[in-house]
Write a protein that holds these residues in place. Structure first.
Motif, PDB file in Angstrom:
ATOM      1  N   ILE A  33     -10.346  -3.918  -5.442  1.00  0.00           N
ATOM      2  CA  ILE A  33      -9.519  -2.995  -4.658  1.00  0.00           C
ATOM      3  C   ILE A  33     -10.243  -1.663  -4.480  1.00  0.00           C
ATOM      4  CG2 ILE A  33      -7.378  -1.656  -4.676  1.00  0.00           C
ATOM      5  CD1 ILE A  33      -6.037  -4.054  -6.049  1.00  0.00           C
ATOM      6  N   ASP A  34     -10.902  -1.191  -5.545  1.00  0.00           N
ATOM      7  CA  ASP A  34     -11.683   0.050  -5.451  1.00  0.00           C
ATOM      8  C   ASP A  34     -12.857  -0.123  -4.492  1.00  0.00           C
ATOM      9  OD1 ASP A  34     -10.024   1.308  -7.235  1.00  0.00           O
ATOM     10  OD2 ASP A  34     -11.293   0.924  -8.987  1.00  0.00           O
ATOM     11  N   PHE A  35     -13.497  -1.303  -4.549  1.00  0.00           N
ATOM     12  CA  PHE A  35     -14.605  -1.613  -3.647  1.00  0.00           C
ATOM     13  C   PHE A  35     -14.146  -1.480  -2.199  1.00  0.00           C
ATOM     14  CE2 PHE A  35     -16.821  -4.660  -0.954  1.00  0.00           C
ATOM     15  CZ  PHE A  35     -18.159  -4.459  -1.262  1.00  0.00           C
ATOM     16  N   CYS A  36     -12.977  -2.035  -1.902  1.00  0.00           N
ATOM     17  CA  CYS A  36     -12.435  -1.976  -0.541  1.00  0.00           C
ATOM     18  C   CYS A  36     -12.038  -0.551  -0.164  1.00  0.00           C
ATOM     19  CB  CYS A  36     -11.229  -2.903  -0.416  1.00  0.00           C
ATOM     20  SG  CYS A  36     -11.631  -4.661  -0.528  1.00  0.00           S
ATOM     21  N   GLN A  40     -12.886   2.206   3.087  1.00  0.00           N
ATOM     22  CA  GLN A  40     -11.725   2.428   3.958  1.00  0.00           C
ATOM     23  C   GLN A  40     -11.087   1.111   4.399  1.00  0.00           C
ATOM     24  OE1 GLN A  40     -13.021   5.143   7.112  1.00  0.00           O
ATOM     25  NE2 GLN A  40     -12.253   6.849   5.885  1.00  0.00           N
ATOM     26  N   ILE A  41     -10.913   0.223   3.431  1.00  0.00           N
ATOM     27  CA  ILE A  41     -10.256  -1.057   3.676  1.00  0.00           C
ATOM     28  C   ILE A  41      -9.029  -1.144   2.780  1.00  0.00           C
ATOM     29  CG2 ILE A  41     -10.471  -3.574   3.544  1.00  0.00           C
ATOM     30  CD1 ILE A  41     -13.490  -3.200   3.863  1.00  0.00           C
ATOM     31  N   LEU A  42      -7.911  -1.510   3.371  1.00  0.00           N
ATOM     32  CA  LEU A  42      -6.699  -1.745   2.599  1.00  0.00           C
ATOM     33  C   LEU A  42      -6.664  -3.219   2.211  1.00  0.00           C
ATOM     34  CD1 LEU A  42      -3.928  -0.879   1.486  1.00  0.00           C
ATOM     35  CD2 LEU A  42      -2.964  -1.428   3.743  1.00  0.00           C
ATOM     36  N   SER A  43      -6.602  -3.488   0.916  1.00  0.00           N
ATOM     37  CA  SER A  43      -6.576  -4.873   0.431  1.00  0.00           C
ATOM     38  C   SER A  43      -5.259  -5.137  -0.287  1.00  0.00           C
ATOM     39  CB  SER A  43      -7.750  -5.131  -0.520  1.00  0.00           C
ATOM     40  OG  SER A  43      -7.734  -4.211  -1.594  1.00  0.00           O
ATOM     41  N   ILE A  44      -4.617  -6.245   0.061  1.00  0.00           N
ATOM     42  CA  ILE A  44      -3.338  -6.616  -0.546  1.00  0.00           C
ATOM     43  C   ILE A  44      -3.433  -8.056  -1.044  1.00  0.00           C
ATOM     44  CG2 ILE A  44      -0.867  -6.962  -0.169  1.00  0.00           C
ATOM     45  CD1 ILE A  44      -1.008  -4.864   2.036  1.00  0.00           C
TER      46      ILE A  44
END
Length: 275
Positions: A33-36, A40-44
């Motif tokens: 999640i931090d990588f994303c 500037q990527i939202l990961s769910i």
């Protein structure tokens, strides 16, 4: 998280092949999640539906996709090495001639029937298609469509950063942004900078048989020479034509060819035993 209004953002959805492994490793999920977020990527993570949703630019999302598949493979190998799960994988050949893993459920179904020694079985693949798995021909059959299939077992000696593959030997192009690529290029430049015109590609060669041979020798060297300087390990940069490199990739170095194509400094062997 702030987004650039000038960039077109997309949503990509991926299947969580190893959702149980991800659930049990929250630190790896948080790291991803931090990588994303840094890109500037939202990961769910939607564990109920076994899906990962990514929202971001097409370029950044592609990078996050690659990291996601690498993460799943790393967790799988870690759990196999710790003997928490079985290391059997089933694969099918896709339309582009690449080998793709069956889902965990389909793999489990195929392996169960494979162990009963029957010649074939009909089951549902991940697309919901009722296919015939022919164990004698190693084929998946759906109407007139026939795909080759393979069974593989992950070796405990396999490095965790290797790509999973059912093939005994495979070549993988390294991403120029990856740590592995940067490390190799920097090491090469410390010795060869100014002696070449341009860098084209770096490939990782995955040959498990040769890697096992190397691992055995390396353990002997660590015992004999100690862990300082990694058992006297050195990098060898070897220039040769494409035909020769193909043979080296398949069989390893053949010391009988030492000096055949000329020498710059002196005659040496491919492996110096320092004895």
């Amino acid at each position: 998280m702030q987004y650039d209004n000038c960039v077109d953002y997309i949503e990509k959805i991926y299947t969580l092949q190893y959702d149980v492994l991800l659930k049990d490793n929250q630190s790896a999920v948080n790291e991803y999640i931090d990588f994303c977020s840094n890109r500037q990527i939202l990961s769910i993570f939607d564990f109920n539906n076994k899906q990962l949703h990514l929202f971001g630019s097409s370029i950044s999302t592609k990078e996050a996709e690659k990291r996601f598949f690498d993460l799943q493979n790393e967790l799988l190998i870690e759990n196999i090495k710790s003997r928490k799960i079985d290391g059997i994988l089933w694969w099918y050949e896709a339309w582009d001639a690449t080998w793709q893993q069956y889902s965990v459920k389909v793999t489990s179904d195929i392996e169960y029937h494979y162990k009963t020694n029957i010649s074939s079985v009909t089951l549902l693949n991940e697309l919901g298609e009722q296919v015939k798995i022919d164990f004698r021909k190693l084929e998946e059959i759906y109407g007139t469509r026939i795909k080759r299939i393979r069974r593989s077992k992950i070796d405990e000696l396999q490095p965790i950063y290797w790509k999973l593959t059912p093939l005994n030997i495979e070549r993988f192009l390294l991403d120029p942004e990856s740590n592995e690529y940067i490390y190799i290029k920097d090491n090469f430049d410390t010795k060869m900078k100014g002696h070449y015109t341009r860098f084209i590609t770096i490939e990782r060669i995955q040959n498990m048989r040769l890697f096992k041979q190397f691992s055995i020798l390396h353990e002997e060297y660590l015992t004999k020479y100690g862990k300082i300087d990694n058992g006297t390990m050195r990098f060898l940069y070897h220039g040769c034509p494409e035909s020769a490199s193909t043979k080296i990739i398949e069989r390893g170095f053949n010391r009988s060819y030492c000096g055949v194509n000329g020498k710059f400094y002196l005659s040496i062997e491919y492996i110096d035993y320092n004895e």
